[in-house]
Design an enzyme around this catalytic site. Structure first.
Site, short mmCIF file in Angstrom:
data_model
loop_
_atom_site.label_atom_id
_atom_site.label_comp_id
_atom_site.label_asym_id
_atom_site.label_seq_id
_atom_site.Cartn_x
_atom_site.Cartn_y
_atom_site.Cartn_z
N ASP A 95 33.00 45.60 29.63
CA ASP A 95 33.98 46.07 30.62
C ASP A 95 34.33 44.96 31.61
OD1 ASP A 95 35.51 48.33 31.02
OD2 ASP A 95 34.02 49.44 32.18
N GLY A 151 37.54 53.44 42.19
CA GLY A 151 36.64 52.30 42.07
C GLY A 151 37.34 50.96 41.91
N TRP A 153 36.75 46.93 40.14
CA TRP A 153 36.36 46.60 38.76
C TRP A 153 35.07 45.79 38.66
CZ3 TRP A 153 36.32 41.56 39.63
CH2 TRP A 153 37.29 40.99 40.45
N ASN A 154 34.48 45.43 39.77
CA ASN A 154 33.35 44.49 39.64
C ASN A 154 32.03 45.16 39.26
OD1 ASN A 154 33.32 45.68 42.15
ND2 ASN A 154 32.56 43.86 43.21
N LYS A 177 38.38 57.95 39.66
CA LYS A 177 39.30 57.08 38.93
C LYS A 177 38.75 55.66 38.95
CE LYS A 177 42.84 54.61 40.12
NZ LYS A 177 42.56 53.42 39.27
N SER A 179 38.73 51.56 38.14
CA SER A 179 39.78 50.54 38.12
C SER A 179 40.38 50.48 36.72
CB SER A 179 39.18 49.19 38.48
OG SER A 179 40.08 48.16 38.11
N PRO A 232 43.98 45.59 51.65
CA PRO A 232 45.36 46.12 51.64
C PRO A 232 45.44 47.51 50.99
CG PRO A 232 45.35 43.82 50.94
CD PRO A 232 43.92 44.23 51.04
N GLU A 251 35.23 51.25 51.33
CA GLU A 251 34.38 50.08 51.06
C GLU A 251 35.31 48.97 50.62
OE1 GLU A 251 31.37 49.58 51.64
OE2 GLU A 251 30.52 51.58 51.91
N GLY A 253 37.08 44.74 51.32
CA GLY A 253 36.72 43.35 51.07
C GLY A 253 36.07 42.67 52.25
N CYS A 285 31.95 41.94 46.84
CA CYS A 285 32.63 42.14 48.13
C CYS A 285 31.86 41.56 49.31
CB CYS A 285 32.83 43.63 48.35
SG CYS A 285 31.31 44.56 48.11
N LYS A 452 35.24 46.57 61.10
CA LYS A 452 36.56 45.93 61.19
C LYS A 452 37.37 46.23 59.91
CE LYS A 452 36.04 41.67 63.17
NZ LYS A 452 35.28 40.41 63.42
N GLU A 459 27.86 53.75 52.34
CA GLU A 459 27.32 54.29 51.09
C GLU A 459 25.81 54.09 51.12
OE1 GLU A 459 30.05 52.44 48.04
OE2 GLU A 459 30.66 54.53 47.89
#
Ligand code: NAD
Length: 485
Positions: A95, A151, A153-154, A177, A179, A232, A251, A253, A285, A452, A459
């Site tokens: 994946d 989610g 993708w990492n 859902k 990524s 974003p 959660e 960046g 992240c 920030k 989590e």
């Protein structure tokens, strides 16, 4: 047992695989070869509706079970996950492209930790009794209802479990859902939860891009949205959730500082900087990508870092000897290469790497820039790739101010032998997840999340319970009611 990469169908709804080929086809590309290995279809409006309706219907009976019963299901799922760790790790590698030397130890195992931890807590989630003379108030800790998880993708297995485990422990249902870049692993999480006894409809997986996420977030049946993604996207999703007065966990960046004082243990500091920048090919992240190194230790740090980077084994992620794999996608590789070009154009000194590998797949070298200054783009923007920026500093007050001079606030780390200084510096950091003489540990027992622009909510740990439940307060009067007229 062989691992089948192509899932039985794209979505998992109401306890079963569901397909609707009318949705846009999403190819699944193996990052190590660039070859397509599977495909899924984005959810159509009918699929989104089916998932939300099944979650809404399943939630009430799940919440009506005792916490101990719910916890037993989650703990059974954790056991199944651990039993299948090898196959789940292979799937995680397909994946994401992350090497087996990581996925075998980090992904399904941390997912299982979350299921076990929140399974253990489920039976102890209670309200309180507040005496008011002869009267009293009691509080009831209730689920929020229908939660949406979205989610990045990492860490596709871990993210699904970090959201599902506390949500389900509290008696919520979830539509998740993943990524669109890594759609496979969450389906296995759903399969395992149902095998462990989760009632149909309580955890559903639908595929799709941002518009499917958007449809989930704005649906009036949804009570809470938990997103792991970029800042974003977080701003858009937060705003859309606010319009419906929904609860959120964001959660997002980061561009976190890692501060290395010249009294630090050099090997540990170099090891910390490697973990903070190159694990998962830098696609984490909380990475400490702004490495502030005090001038007295700078050259020794760069020399030792370079020596240790020479020992990275870059190659086939399925080979357990490989310690550094490809980027997740061609797009993400190109983003990282673009930042490397910007770093060179801005006059940062390329100390190591910087090149794409001449082989199939989305490989780039671990990359280190020195002589970076605070204003450079590579010191300000999240790259989400294996690009470390080394910045010099003279003293503590200066580095604290510079470390905090960012819109983000996900993580921060310090390496020093002076523990008073270590605590003092971390106390001054505007960041949610901090490390002293370590980096990037994320045990389920500890809260994880940012301040920030890096997000809201936490989590993991008991903190997560607060973000998946709410408190009802009940005043009980024993005597007569006194009214003014
Ligand atoms: P992304 O923001 O592009 O996408 C994240 C998810 O949001 C995807 O599932 C995507 O389909 C969905 N999405 C996009 N637009 C949407 C919209 N308008 N409405 C609803 N959903 C929408 O992020 P990514 O590229 O998948 O992941 C990388 C980012 O995730 C990085 O910024 C990284 O720092 C962050 N991340 C944060 C954490 C954390 O715990 N803080 C963990 C991992 C990754």
């Amino acid at each position: 047992m062989t691992v089948t990469v192509q899932p039985k169908a794209s979505h998992f709804i109401n306890g079963a695989y569901v397909e609707d080929t009318a949705g846009t086809e999403i190819p699944v590309i193996y990052a190590a070869t660039g070859q397509q290995i599977a495909s899924v279809h984005a959810a159509t409006p009918e699929i989104v509706d089916m998932a939300l309706a099944s979650a809404k219907a399943g939630q009430k009976s799940w919440a009506a079970m005792t916490g101990t019963e719910r916890g037993r299901v989650l703990r059974r799922a954790a056991d199944i996950m651990r039993d299948r760790n090898h196959d789940l790790s292979v799937l995680e590698t397909y994946d994401t492209g992350k090497p087996m030397s990581e996925t075998l130890y980090v992904d399904a195992t941390s997912g299982a930790d979350a299921l076990e931890y929140f399974g253990g807590l489920a039976g102890s989630l209670t309200g309180e009794h507040i005496p008011m003379g002869q009267d009293w108030v009691y509080t009831v800790r209730e689920p929020l209802g229908l939660c949406v998880g979205i989610g990045a993708w990492n860490y596709p297995t871990q993210i699904a479990c970090w959201k599902a485990a506390p949500a389900l422990a509290c008696g919520n249902a979830m539509v998740f859902k993943p990524s669109e870049t890594t759609p496979l692993c969450a389906l296995k999480v759903a399969e395992i939860l149902f095998e462990a006894g989760l009632p149909a409809g309580v955890f559903n997986v639908v595929q799709g891009m941002g518009e499917v996420g958007g449809a989930l977030v704005t649906d009036p049946r949804v009570d809470k949205v938990s997103l792991t993604g970029s800042a974003p996207t977080g701003k858009k999703v937060y705003a859309a959730a606010a319009a419906g007065m929904k609860h959120v966990t964001m959660e997002l960046g980061g561009k976190s500082p890692l501060i290395i004082f010249d009294d630090a243990d050099l090997e540990n500091a170099v090891g910390g900087a490697i973990l903070a920048n190159f694990y998962s090919s830098g696609q984490i992240c909380s990475n400490g990508t702004r490495v502030f190194v005090q001038k007295g230790i700078k050259e020794a740090f760069l020399t030792r870092l370079t020596e240790r980077l020479e020992t990275a084994v870059i190659g086939d992620p399925m080979d357990e000897a490989t310690t550094f794999g490809p980027m997740v996608s061609e797009n993400q590789r190109d983003i990282a290469l673009g930042y490397i070009a910007k770093g060179e154009a801005e006059g940062a000194r390329l100390v190591y790497g910087g090149k794409q590998l001449d082989r199939d797949g989305w490989y780039i070298q671990p990359t280190v820039f020195a002589d970076v200054n605070d204003g450079m783009v590579i010191a300000r923007e999240e790259i989400f790739g294996p690009v470390m920026a080394v910045l010099d500093f003279d003293d503590e007050d200066e580095v604290i101010a510079r470390a905090n001079d960012t819109e983000f606030g996900l993580a921060a780390g310090v390496f020093t032998r002076d523990l008073s200084r270590g605590h003092r510096v971390i106390a001054a950091m505007e960041a949610g997840s901090c490390f002293i003489n370590s980096y990037n540990d994320a045990p389920v027992e500890a809260p994880f999340g940012g301040v920030k622009a890096s997000g809201v909510g936490r989590e993991n740990s008991k903190e997560a319970i607060k973000h998946y439940s709410q408190v009802k307060s009940v005043y009980v009067r024993m005597g007569d009611v006194e009214a003014p007229f």
